[in-house]
Design a protein around this motif. Structure first.
Motif, PDB file in Angstrom:
ATOM      1  N   SER A  30       0.921  -1.088   0.148  1.00 16.39           N
ATOM      2  CA  SER A  30      -0.032   0.141   0.026  1.00 16.39           C
ATOM      3  C   SER A  30       0.675   1.406   0.161  1.00 16.39           C
ATOM      4  N   GLN A  31       0.457   2.271  -0.807  1.00 20.26           N
ATOM      5  CA  GLN A  31       1.291   3.455  -1.042  1.00 20.26           C
ATOM      6  C   GLN A  31       0.550   4.558  -0.652  1.00 20.26           C
ATOM      7  N   SER A  92      -4.771   2.710  -0.616  1.00 20.95           N
ATOM      8  CA  SER A  92      -4.702   2.445  -2.086  1.00 20.95           C
ATOM      9  C   SER A  92      -3.330   1.730  -2.215  1.00 20.95           C
ATOM     10  N   TYR A  94      -1.510   2.224  -4.791  1.00 21.75           N
ATOM     11  CA  TYR A  94      -1.063   2.990  -5.961  1.00 21.75           C
ATOM     12  C   TYR A  94      -0.722   4.304  -5.321  1.00 21.75           C
ATOM     13  N   ASN A  99      -6.604   4.251  -8.447  1.00 20.81           N
ATOM     14  CA  ASN A  99      -7.301   3.058  -8.561  1.00 20.81           C
ATOM     15  C   ASN A  99      -7.973   2.868  -7.528  1.00 20.81           C
TER      16      ASN A  99
END
Lengths: 113, 114
Positions: A30-31, A92, A94, A99
């Protein structure tokens, strides 16, 4: 195991205190991490985003991220009755929110006058 | 942020009928999504609305039940078909703005199926 976990509460704090809301997530890649506030009968509104380890402050709100421990928290200083709402954590894999976001079930915060 | 207009805001429908929800955005968006929030639960993604092509559905959601259109960048519709009481929920349009890559929600549609 839920992907994003939050204590459902209610978390009750007196007016003027610091409210601490916690969130853990299961996907290590997860970013991006977001906190939304949702008043009863209303749609969620974005209050904070954080992408890097450490603290990020915005007014009375501070988001804290620890990727090694896979948790993100939200501190609300000088809590006001108007802060009473459900706080949703979203994650998320990304950068940004381009997304899908995975949402926790939310923590209900009640600030007592 | 942006103005995300969603309508209707609420409706009460009979079992077996269909309802189409509209979402209009006043800003440049990169992505549009439809979420569902069932009573006392968090947000579940139904699908990603793709401009000019079929939507991308999440597990558990199918096009026959939730047909979605997105004829242009700033407008989308979600239809809840052949409704049953289990479809009673809040349906939320959401968009990712081109300016900041953050997700914002419309005002939601409160659907009750009798």
């Amino acid at each position: 195991q839920k992907e994003v976990e939050q204590n459902s509460g209610p978390l009750s704090v007196p007016e003027g205190a610091i409210a601490s809301l916690n969130c853990t997530y299961s996907d290590r890649v997860s970013q991006s991490f977001f906190w939304y506030r949702q008043y009863s009968g209303k749609s969620p509104e974005l209050i904070m985003s954080i992408y890097s380890n450490g603290d990020k402050e915005d007014g009375r709100f501070t988001a804290q991220l620890n990727k090694a421990s896979q948790y993100v928290s939200l501190l609300i200083r000088d809590s006001q009755p108007s802060d009473s709402a459900t706080y949703l954590c979203a994650v998320s894999p990304y950068g940004g929110a381009t997304n899908k976001l995975i949402f926790g079930t939310g923590t209900l915060l009640a600030v007592q006058p | 942020s942006a103005v995300i207009s969603q309508k209707p805001s609420r409706d009460i429908c009979q079992r077996g009928t269909s309802l189409t929800i509209q979402c209009q955005v006043d800003s440049q968006v990169t992505m549009m999504f439809w979420y569902r929030q069932q009573p006392g639960q968090s947000l579940t993604l139904i699908a990603t609305a793709n401009q000019g092509s079929e939507a991308t559905y999440e597990s558990g959601f199918v096009i026959d039940k939730f047909p979605i259109s997105r004829p242009n960048l700033t407008f989308s519709t979600l239809t809840v078909s052949n409704m049953s009481p289990e479809d009673s929920s809040i349906y939320l349009c959401s968009v990712v703005l081109a300016t900041n890559e953050k997700l914002f929600f419309g005002s939601g549609t409160q659907l009750s199926v009798l």
